[in-house]
Design an enzyme around this catalytic site. Structure first.
Site, mmCIF file in Angstrom:
data_model
loop_
_atom_site.group_PDB
_atom_site.id
_atom_site.type_symbol
_atom_site.label_atom_id
_atom_site.label_comp_id
_atom_site.label_asym_id
_atom_site.label_seq_id
_atom_site.Cartn_x
_atom_site.Cartn_y
_atom_site.Cartn_z
ATOM 1 N N HIS A 84 13.760 7.417 -1.097
ATOM 2 C CA HIS A 84 12.406 7.211 -1.615
ATOM 3 C C HIS A 84 12.481 6.417 -2.921
ATOM 4 C CE1 HIS A 84 8.481 7.947 -3.375
ATOM 5 N NE2 HIS A 84 8.071 8.099 -2.135
ATOM 6 N N GLU A 150 7.498 1.143 2.197
ATOM 7 C CA GLU A 150 6.612 1.551 1.103
ATOM 8 C C GLU A 150 6.725 0.544 -0.038
ATOM 9 O OE1 GLU A 150 5.783 6.045 1.225
ATOM 10 O OE2 GLU A 150 7.727 5.804 0.272
ATOM 11 N N GLY A 156 1.214 5.560 -5.214
ATOM 12 C CA GLY A 156 0.547 6.319 -6.264
ATOM 13 C C GLY A 156 -0.364 5.485 -7.151
ATOM 14 N N SER A 186 -0.329 4.774 -0.983
ATOM 15 C CA SER A 186 -1.774 4.994 -1.145
ATOM 16 C C SER A 186 -2.536 5.060 0.176
ATOM 17 C CB SER A 186 -2.386 3.931 -2.072
ATOM 18 O OG SER A 186 -1.810 4.014 -3.359
ATOM 19 N N GLY A 207 1.579 10.280 0.453
ATOM 20 C CA GLY A 207 1.879 11.072 -0.730
ATOM 21 C C GLY A 207 0.678 11.891 -1.157
ATOM 22 N N GLY A 208 -0.051 11.395 -2.151
ATOM 23 C CA GLY A 208 -1.162 12.147 -2.751
ATOM 24 C C GLY A 208 -2.139 12.736 -1.751
HETATM 25 P P1 PGA Z 1 1.125 7.827 -2.243
HETATM 26 O O1 PGA Z 1 2.725 8.105 -2.072
HETATM 27 O O2 PGA Z 1 0.526 7.998 -0.875
HETATM 28 O O3 PGA Z 1 0.679 8.858 -3.236
HETATM 29 O O4 PGA Z 1 0.994 6.425 -2.735
HETATM 30 C C1 PGA Z 1 3.425 7.649 -0.948
HETATM 31 C C2 PGA Z 1 4.883 7.993 -1.098
HETATM 32 O O5 PGA Z 1 5.409 7.900 -2.213
HETATM 33 O O6 PGA Z 1 5.577 8.346 -0.115
#
Ligand code: PGA
Length: 228
Positions: A84, A150, A156, A186, A207-208
């Site tokens: 990651h 990603e 994020g 995101s 993520g979030g």
């Molecule tokens: P995010 O994170 O959806 O909060 O942007 C994705 C991730 O880091 O796997």
């Protein structure tokens, strides 16, 4: 279609159980959560499909702070993330250590989601394909290996890749390594449909928006609808 929720450093055991009580995955999509190590057991016991956020390349040894594939398997964990961008940025993870973690986990019977993606300045300099080539070149094809593309500038930040940017990067990754490719950065219920509709987007690493059972459930339902 695989939808994985990367919880990062959120949710202890009690919050993990509360999430599981409020979440149900729809038919036709595989929903996975990646809790912190200390919450893995609670997640498995709650009936969720569970991946760890990292895994070491030895079965045991003097590696303070690390967790091994046999330890994860003993708990009933099905797989692990490796590489990651937060591990690469803040904890010195390199392509070489990502490769070792992935190879060992796969050999030990875990599934693996290997994360790749370019920094903003790398994209601006037109170096996205070079970076992806370098990051992918250390991985070997395996039936239990999935890649997550990603773009680091989209993690994020609320900024997502456009569906065209995602499609282009996914097709490029698949030209290097024939594995399913998830999009991450995101992803939320509002943008999941346009991203997951791209032909080479095989799922999402969220993520979030995976911390809330309703928004994670919405993304899973969108994925199920697209591929049904
Ligand atoms: P995010 O994170 O959806 O909060 O942007 C994705 C991730 O880091 O796997």
């Amino acid at each position: 279609m695989l939808i994985a929720g990367n919880w990062k450093m959120f949710k202890g055991s009690a919050e993990t159980r509360a999430f599981a009580a409020a979440f149900s995955a729809p038919e036709g999509v595989e929903a996975v959560v990646c809790p912190p190590f200390v919450s893995l057991a609670a997640a498995v016991e709650s009936g969720l499909t569970v991946f760890a956020q990292n895994v070491h390349w030895e079965d045991e040894g003097a590696y303070t702070g690390e967790v091994s594939a046999p330890m994860l398997r003993e708990l009933g964990v099905a797989g692990a993330l490796v590489g990651h961008s937060e591990r690469r940025q803040y904890f010195g993870e390199s392509d070489e250590t990502v490769a070792r973690r992935a190879a060992h986990a796969l050999a030990a019977g875990l599934r693996v989601i290997a994360c790749v993606g370019e920094l903003e300045e790398e994209r601006e300099l037109g170096r996205t394909e070079d970076v992806l080539t370098r990051q992918i070149s250390v991985l070997q094809p395996h039936p239990a290996l999935v890649v997550a593309y990603e773009p680091v500038w989209a993690i994020g930040t609320g900024r997502t890749a456009t569906p065209e940017q995602a499609q282009e990067a996914h097709a490029f990754v698949k030209s290097l390594l024939d594995v399913p490719v998830l999009y991450g950065g995101s992803v939320k219920p509002e943008n999941a449909e346009e991203l997951l509709s791209q032909p080479d987007v095989d799922g999402a690493l969220v993520g979030g928006a995976s911390l809330d059972p309703d928004s994670f459930g919405s993304i899973c339902r969108i994925a199920a609808r697209i591929r049904s």
